[in-house]
Design a protein around this motif. Sequence first.
Motif, PDB file in Angstrom:
ATOM      1  N   UNK A 171     -32.428 -13.006 -92.234  1.00 13.87           N
ATOM      2  CA  UNK A 171     -33.340 -12.833 -93.365  1.00 13.87           C
ATOM      3  C   UNK A 171     -34.798 -12.763 -92.923  1.00 13.87           C
TER       4      UNK A 171
ATOM      5  N   UNK B  23     -34.469 -20.099 -86.972  1.00 14.56           N
ATOM      6  CA  UNK B  23     -33.043 -20.367 -86.871  1.00 14.56           C
ATOM      7  C   UNK B  23     -32.301 -19.035 -86.772  1.00 14.56           C
TER       8      UNK B  23
ATOM      9  N   UNK C  13     -39.077 -33.992 -93.223  1.00 20.19           N
ATOM     10  CA  UNK C  13     -39.224 -33.293 -91.952  1.00 20.19           C
ATOM     11  C   UNK C  13     -40.670 -33.318 -91.488  1.00 20.19           C
TER      12      UNK C  13
ATOM     13  N   UNK D 115     -38.126 -23.635 -88.796  1.00 19.87           N
ATOM     14  CA  UNK D 115     -36.874 -23.360 -89.501  1.00 19.87           C
ATOM     15  C   UNK D 115     -36.546 -21.867 -89.637  1.00 19.87           C
ATOM     16  N   UNK D 116     -37.525 -21.002 -89.968  1.00 25.38           N
ATOM     17  CA  UNK D 116     -37.172 -19.575 -90.095  1.00 25.38           C
ATOM     18  C   UNK D 116     -36.745 -18.948 -88.767  1.00 25.38           C
TER      19      UNK D 116
ATOM     20  N   UNK E 164     -35.024 -11.107-102.466  1.00 28.56           N
ATOM     21  CA  UNK E 164     -34.986 -11.841-101.208  1.00 28.56           C
ATOM     22  C   UNK E 164     -33.574 -12.228-100.800  1.00 28.56           C
ATOM     23  N   UNK E 165     -32.587 -11.903-101.650  1.00 21.82           N
ATOM     24  CA  UNK E 165     -31.211 -12.199-101.288  1.00 21.82           C
ATOM     25  C   UNK E 165     -30.792 -13.629-101.590  1.00 21.82           C
ATOM     26  N   UNK E 166     -31.632 -14.399-102.302  1.00 17.48           N
ATOM     27  CA  UNK E 166     -31.229 -15.753-102.682  1.00 17.48           C
ATOM     28  C   UNK E 166     -30.157 -15.701-103.757  1.00 17.48           C
TER      29      UNK E 166
ATOM     30  N   UNK F  63     -37.939 -10.795 -94.363  1.00 15.35           N
ATOM     31  CA  UNK F  63     -38.640 -11.156 -95.595  1.00 15.35           C
ATOM     32  C   UNK F  63     -38.798 -12.665 -95.655  1.00 15.35           C
TER      33      UNK F  63
ATOM     34  N   UNK G  23     -40.954 -29.105 -87.234  1.00 16.26           N
ATOM     35  CA  UNK G  23     -39.583 -28.710 -87.518  1.00 16.26           C
ATOM     36  C   UNK G  23     -39.536 -27.762 -88.722  1.00 16.26           C
TER      37      UNK G  23
ATOM     38  N   UNK H  20     -45.278 -21.025 -92.235  1.00 18.00           N
ATOM     39  CA  UNK H  20     -43.818 -20.924 -92.113  1.00 18.00           C
ATOM     40  C   UNK H  20     -43.357 -19.501 -92.418  1.00 18.00           C
TER      41      UNK H  20
ATOM     42  N   UNK I  46     -42.225 -27.262-101.699  1.00 18.28           N
ATOM     43  CA  UNK I  46     -41.686 -26.250-100.797  1.00 18.28           C
ATOM     44  C   UNK I  46     -41.545 -26.754 -99.355  1.00 18.28           C
ATOM     45  N   UNK I  47     -41.992 -27.984 -99.075  1.00 19.70           N
ATOM     46  CA  UNK I  47     -41.831 -28.540 -97.732  1.00 19.70           C
ATOM     47  C   UNK I  47     -40.955 -29.788 -97.828  1.00 19.70           C
ATOM     48  N   UNK I  48     -39.896 -29.861 -97.008  1.00 22.00           N
ATOM     49  CA  UNK I  48     -39.003 -31.019 -97.043  1.00 22.00           C
ATOM     50  C   UNK I  48     -39.780 -32.281 -96.663  1.00 22.00           C
TER      51      UNK I  48
END
Lengths: 275, 313, 522
Positions: free
Chosen positions: C334, C363, C352, C360-361, C310-312, C337, C356, C409, C347-349
């Motif tokens: 990104x 963005x 927020x 986010x994805x 995933x490129x993390x 994927x 919101x 999400x 996994x959820x802030x």
Amino acid sequence: MAEHPDRNWSLWLGVAITLAIVLPAALSLAWTPYPPAAIDIKARLQGWSPAHPLGTDPFGRDVLSLLMAGARNSIGIALGAVALSVGIGVPLGALAAARGGWLDDLLMRGSDLLFAFPAVLTAIMLAAALGPSMGVAILAIGLFNLPVFARVTRSAAVRIWPRAFVQAARLSGKSRTRITLEHILPNILDQLLVQVTLQLALAILTEAGLGYLGLSVPPPAPTLGRMLADAQSFLAVSPRLAILPGLAIALAVLGLNLLGDGLRDRLDPRLGRQP
Amino acid sequence: MRSLLRIAAALLTIVLASVLVFLALNVLPGDPAAVMLGTEARPDTLAALRRQMGLDQPLPLRWWQWLTGLARGELGTSHTYGVPVAELVAARAVVSLPLALLALLIAVGLGIPAGLFAATRHRRTGDLATMAVALVGLSVPAFWIGILLVLLFAIGLRWLPAGGFPGWGAGIAPGIAALILPAIALGLPQAAVLARVTRTAIVEIMRLDFVRTARSFGLTRTEALRRHALPNALPPIVTVLGLQFSFLLAGAVIVENVFYLPGLGRLVVQSVGGRDLPTLACLVMLLVTAVVAVNLAVDLLLLRLDPRLRHRG
Amino acid sequence: MTGLLEVERLTVRRPGGPPLVREVSFQVARGERLGIVGASGSGKSLTALAIAGLLPDGLTAEGSVRLDGREILDLPEAELARLRGRRIAMVFQEPLTALDPARRIGRQVAEPLAIHGLGTSLERTARAAALLRAVGLPPERASPDSFPHELSGGQRQRVLIAAALAAGPDLLLADEPTTALDLVTQRQILDLLDELVAAKGLALLLVSHDEGVIARMCPHVLVMAGGRIVRAGPAAAPSTAGAVLPPQPPGRADPPALLTASGVSRRYRLPGGATRQAVDGVDLTITPGEAVGLVGSSGSGKSTLVRLLTGLERPDAGVVRLEGRDPAEPAVPRHPVQLVFQDPFDSLDPRWRVGRILAEPLHGLRLDPAERHRRVLAALAEVGLPAEAVGRHPHAFSGGQRQRIAIARALVAHPRLVVLDEPISALDRALQEQVLELLAALRTRHGLAYLLVSHDLDIVRRLCSRVLVMAEGRIVEEGPVGQVLLQPASAAARALLAARLAPPAPSPAPPVAPPKAWDYEP
């Protein structure tokens, strides 16, 4: 399922005591019963009276006015010092957590270095070099507190970074700076707030010590610490002069400590995280 | 390996600290030769004096000479007292070190048992009362406690001297008597800090699963506290003890002045008053080195206390 | 029949509060095994803790607990302590924290002996060594002088079992003894407990949220809910049959790859200078619309591989290409994927609002606010949540709802590939079913490609057609799910299969003998 609902008394007692010191100090910006520096030799060393509710000092100055103005100077310096250490320490700590690697090592070594200089020692050095002033006091206390904020920020942020919601933000292509501002800082704000109140308390204590040594704001501006130093010569004659300023310092510090403890209990992660 | 790295980092910290001290006390105040001669001095006299004092050499070289001098024990001569700084320090240290030890003894001897007591009475009256006292103790400036102690025991009850130091030559007992009030003033706030830290550490550990495991083996709550919680609470307690050293030191500087004790802290303040900057520079380096050394010792001790740390990088 | 343990009308509560355990009664005879099953908060663990007198501070127990006919519930702490370890022993859930981190394991195993004054110091040391050997930890595997942090989770649980049995108790209370372990290790620990309990004729009270675990160990089960026993009877394994295997995408000759990895490796530096090869030369290809499973026990490198794909994180060697580009490159959007994480509480802030979080994805897509909002609402509707959800914080939702939010999400930016990292293992069984069906439906509807990471072959079988088996950082087996399930070629796949407690209905004969308790301990 709050584990100790009775604990909020600490928070509210802290607010009450802090306000009891802060409000008169703030009032002194606009008004004091007498000008704090007004000398009246005829009225020296008086006890309690309607004209001087807390009496007068060896120069006939009104003790209540001195206390108000002194507390204002002490609190002002403490606020300035904490603002300095938060303003530099928090960004540095957040940067160290976001970047890691050698930058992290460098910043943490740097904070070790600053931490080796107790505030009193820094103040003494700077005062010896530049002469005592409010700026020197703020700088000395602020520099000593800076590593505290850098470390608290870093260690709190380092715990947020690996969490899944931060990885989700990274997957949406956001920069580390942006993630720090949007996710990391809001999630560590509670801990920083607790630290701010506790460090304010420490800063007031330290400033009092500097004032006692004559290293804080120079005369004629009053500080609680110098009032104590001056009172020591009259200890046998007028113990009141040594008790009142100390009491003011202790109450301000106690109020902030209670506030910090209350905040910490309220924000304790163990109480709120799992449903 | 890890210990060696720690020691190297501590040495580096001391060297960097010396740069800061050198800059603060040799560069910030301006040209000491000009200060000595006053504003009317002729340029050639000034240049001669600067040469004589070594001020014409580049700053890094002057710093290096100063630092290596310190490392060899050449601390210079105090121009206020006219004696070698080393002698001065030695004479003052015999007051400051016993004072610090006595204060530490009071802090540990009072703080840790109080913290343990509060932890065993967790959330009951004994706990709340102990913690209330500790919070007050932590909020009161050490030097004000000193003033109050003088007021009570020296002026009120006349049991102990209000200040000054008779010197160890007068015997151990008068010496200790002169140090007891300052040590209490210095030790009480530290005891309050230690009591809180001890209580928190023990309470947190008593909540952990392994304490429950130990109880499931057949220990009572009190036995589990003694055998499992206390050893595991030592690292945080020792850490805080190390961090507090710098506050103890700062407190000592002030408390020595409250009681007119001829210790290092008083010497620091006196050398500021006499504008004796070379002496001050030595003293600051000495105290900073002490802070770094204590924190190094704590780090090394933690490596021994916590088996998990031995394997981390 | 005389019970070894008789519990009568046991009630646990916070003083003044509602009961957390209500009037629970049961008996356990000598050598008998009884299971208690229930969801979290059902009072099953508190029941076990109350029997041993180890309730958390502030909780009180009423009723009666008798051991050999003697009332023990109101015994003073000192007398109760004398029973613990000697007569009643416990094994706890968290092997990571249940051992004293500052003590060597040999000493911890010998501790019950020391507490109860059994044997001399030398005898105790010898007995501890023997016990460690008996639980599958001979000195060459784990010296009695090692500290807990030097052992794996499964090994620590073995230490805990050895210590629990040291002083020869008659009754073993096991509170979720395998919940924190992966399936392969769970199977080994259960086999071990089974052997030891049978050999020593112990009575066992086994508490678990997992009926499969109970069915493996106990003939009888009590089902608890809301602090009460709601059912008692023979234990039965739940069925996991019923495939929702989606239709295969129409096979094309050579579909262009969506994601490729070739020779991807990643090593981590361990404390002390050593390195660990987490991922070692992995090649894989995922075509558009394909559902691929990635299975392996914990520590096999699955999570690291996901982070690389995933490129993390960047690989040390090899290349990852997502639609032909490197996903770790910051300039690459990104959104093709997305990831669904294991723990919906993480996994959820928490700060927020859901609206919101869902946006986010988006963005970097430069959508206008109206379009953004429309997409968020559409994604919410897809996962079956009401539009009002956008204004609330994550803590207002249950675990299952949060996982739906996390799935929404992942969908909002219209990805082509969704990586599902153990997406249902943190959920209750009933919710697992719903989320699985949701995932299957979404995939059909949007033609998504899935990479499903799991240690559970049954879940993979229900969503995926092809499966990759990972062990020690490498892909050790690859093939159609049915083939890997029926004829596993690699030892790793066989171990995963053998670890299943409840095989699906038409169970094929085990291809190999089930492994011994400690064969696969890492």
